[in-house]
Write an enzyme that holds these catalytic residues in place. Structure first.
Site, PDB file in Angstrom:
ATOM      1  N   SER A 404       2.693  11.457  -8.387  1.00 22.75           N
ATOM      2  CA  SER A 404       3.308  12.060  -7.246  1.00 22.75           C
ATOM      3  C   SER A 404       4.843  11.992  -7.423  1.00 22.75           C
ATOM      4  CB  SER A 404       3.006  11.463  -6.018  1.00 22.75           C
ATOM      5  OG  SER A 404       3.307   9.885  -5.836  1.00 22.75           O
ATOM      6  N   LYS A 447       5.420   8.502   3.582  1.00 24.00           N
ATOM      7  CA  LYS A 447       6.567   8.936   2.543  1.00 24.00           C
ATOM      8  C   LYS A 447       7.477   9.355   3.388  1.00 24.00           C
ATOM      9  CE  LYS A 447       3.958   9.573  -1.798  1.00 24.00           C
ATOM     10  NZ  LYS A 447       3.301  10.267  -2.740  1.00 24.00           N
TER      11      LYS A 447
END
Length: 548
Positions: A404, A447
């Protein structure tokens, strides 16, 4: 440019308002009706005859869900006996007996197989893993063979040891990892001996089944004698459900998740109706109880122990986003990570410091190699870069894995190569393929919220935000404080599909094109300048010098 409105970062279920308003009049939909595959498997298993007498169920491993299996078998099998057990050994399974000195049986006790004969027995797979010998007995029963009860006093042997055949169907339940371990004991479990089904944890949400989902919630409320839910509470519940499943188009159907939430919300309610505020209070209280670690991590950043910059510009440095999972802690939380890249003369090698320090996992290494391949392709190089690079997660002291951060690492790399600075007000997450397409990643809500909280404590500038893959938009269900900041233009979300869309947001320059200011053009100029500096003479002059 690619900026999303606040509507995109939180689920919108207003198109279901008509059905939600009729919640109190909807027909309840029970646990089995909301799971047609599981219902079909149970009804088929109960009706089957012959050797197909084993059903393997992928289920959450606890007695609550095993009791649901028992309830389903009772529902579809009529009056046949259904038993379950939370402990298992050979004696409790097949029973036992004792003999006198002449070998006559004087006492005997029945086992689970005797009680469930002609019916069903539900067993946790963990018990079979702990007692593998029990499975051999059960397998004999399933294949129609005779089994013997246990002689409780082996010093006295029975003249005629008892044996018995059973007509019994067995259900083995456990989670996917436990069932994988069970396959080592019985490799042929899925080769005709057994049926397989799953207790699903989520259901797709659509106009066709919204009433079924709401009916399921109504069934939970009715069955467990809970207060009904208001219109606002149902909306808040569905947003919480989308966050739990990490998908705006799916709702959880895990009974224990609903019961835990409703029972805590009931504490602040009037006892008759759960309001939106009651659901909100229950969710906030849960976060408060579990938030020590994320708040401690945030304090390290705001105190300057961990360096994260949320203002200004910097060459070769970008804010990546990570999700932290701590063993023994129920909540995952997001934390920004400073990713940096430095360039020096070399042979074109990109050094992954995490990998070389054995702190990078295989998926992270794969992402780095894909990133290198894309950059080489975009530069259209005929030979290796005259530079070497070093990419690192700064102040990271544990293993880094996953792909990611590939987009963030790529941006730090091309920034270092081009010497164009990156806006530190923006954080980046996303995987990249070899063609520069930005791909979906996990943990988006955590996040984004992790970076938002850092920006908030260091001071919101009105230009901060997060770049994420466009395909991740459907996974967003952000907390209300983040949504409110986006609504007020204090924080921003940019969704991108390609590297070409992400780079201009971060660096203010196009990634490629005929423009001399593009990042690719700048890198090409730098390579050309290096080669001119390294080889100021032409090839003819250099050959002459060799023979001078």
């Amino acid at each position: 440019m690619n900026q999303e409105s606040w509507h995109a970062v939180t689920p919108q279920y207003s198109h279901y308002d008509a059905q939600i308003q009729r919640f109190d009049t909807l027909e309840p939909v029970d646990f089995f009706d909301i799971q047609p595959r599981f219902k079909h498997a149970l009804s088929t298993f109960c009706a089957l005859e012959g050797l197909s007498r084993l059903l393997i169920v992928n289920s959450i491993d606890n007695s609550f869900y095993r009791q649901l299996i028992v309830d389903g078998l009772s529902r579809f099998s009529g009056d046949k006996p259904v038993y379950t057990t939370e402990s298992l050994n050979i004696a409790t399974l097949v029973g036992s007996y004792t003999c006198n000195e002449r070998g006559d049986i004087v006492t005997s006790s029945s086992g689970l197989l005797d009680k469930a004969d002609g019916g069903f027995l539900v067993i946790p797979v963990t018990l079979l893993l702990a007692n593998p010998a029990s499975w051999q007995v059960l397998k004999s029963v399933l294949l129609g063979q005779e089994v013997n009860p246990i002689n409780a006093n082996p010093q006295r042997i029975a003249t005629n040891p008892p044996t018995k055949r059973y007509t019994i169907k067995i259900v083995i339940a456990g989670d996917r990892h436990q069932l994988a371990d069970f396959e080592y004991i019985e490799p042929e479990a899925h080769s005709g001996l057994a049926l397989f089904c799953e207790i699903e944890n989520e259901v797709a949400l659509s106009a066709n089944n919204i009433e079924s989902y709401l009916g399921f919630v109504a069934w939970i409320v009715k069955t467990h004698r809970l207060p009904t839910l208001s219109f606002g509470a149902l909306h808040r519940l569905m947003i919480a459900g989308a966050r739990y499943t990490e998908d705006q188009h799916y709702m959880p159907i895990e009974l224990l998740w609903y019961l835990a939430l409703f029972q805590e919300a009931k504490l602040s309610s009037n006892g008759k109706v759960l309001s939106e505020q009651d659901i909100e209070i229950a969710l906030e209280n849960r976060y408060f109880r579990e938030s020590y670690l994320p708040e401690r991590a945030l304090a390290d950043i705001t105190d300057g122990q961990v360096i994260i910059e949320t203002t200004g510009e910097c060459v070769g440095q970008v804010n990546g986003l990570t999700v932290i999972d701590v063993p023994g802690h129920p909540m995952s939380y997001g934390e920004p990570a400073r990713i940096s890249c430095v360039i020096h003369f070399g042979d074109g090698d990109i050094s992954d410091v995490e990998r070389k320090a054995e702190l990078g996992g295989n998926l992270h290494a794969k992402g780095m190699m894909i990133m290198q391949a894309f950059v080489s392709s975009a530069l259209q190089l005929d030979e290796p870069l005259p530079y070497s690079a070093s990419v690192v997660f700064e102040q990271s002291y544990s293993e880094v894995d996953g792909d990611s951060a590939t987009l963030a690492e790529l941006c730090s790399f091309v920034s270092a190569l081009s010497e164009y600075p990156i806006n530190q007000q923006i954080a980046v997450t996303g995987a990249v393929d070899q063609f520069g397409r930005v791909q979906a990643v996990g943990g988006l809500n955590e996040k984004i919220e992790g970076f938002y909280h850092v920006c908030k404590h260091q001071g919101l500038t009105g230009n901060q935000g997060v770049i994420l893959p466009k395909t991740n938009l459907k996974h967003l269900a952000l907390n209300k404080d983040v949504v409110e900041s986006i609504k007020n233009n204090q924080f921003h979300i940019w969704s991108v599909s390609t590297v070409d869309e992400a780079v201009p947001i971060l660096m203010g320059k196009p990634f490629r094109g005929d423009d001399e200011e593009s990042v690719i053009s700048k890198i090409a100029q730098r390579i050309e300048n290096f080669e001119r500096h390294e080889h100021p003479q032409g090839i003819v002059e250099r050959i002459k010098n060799w023979f001078a």
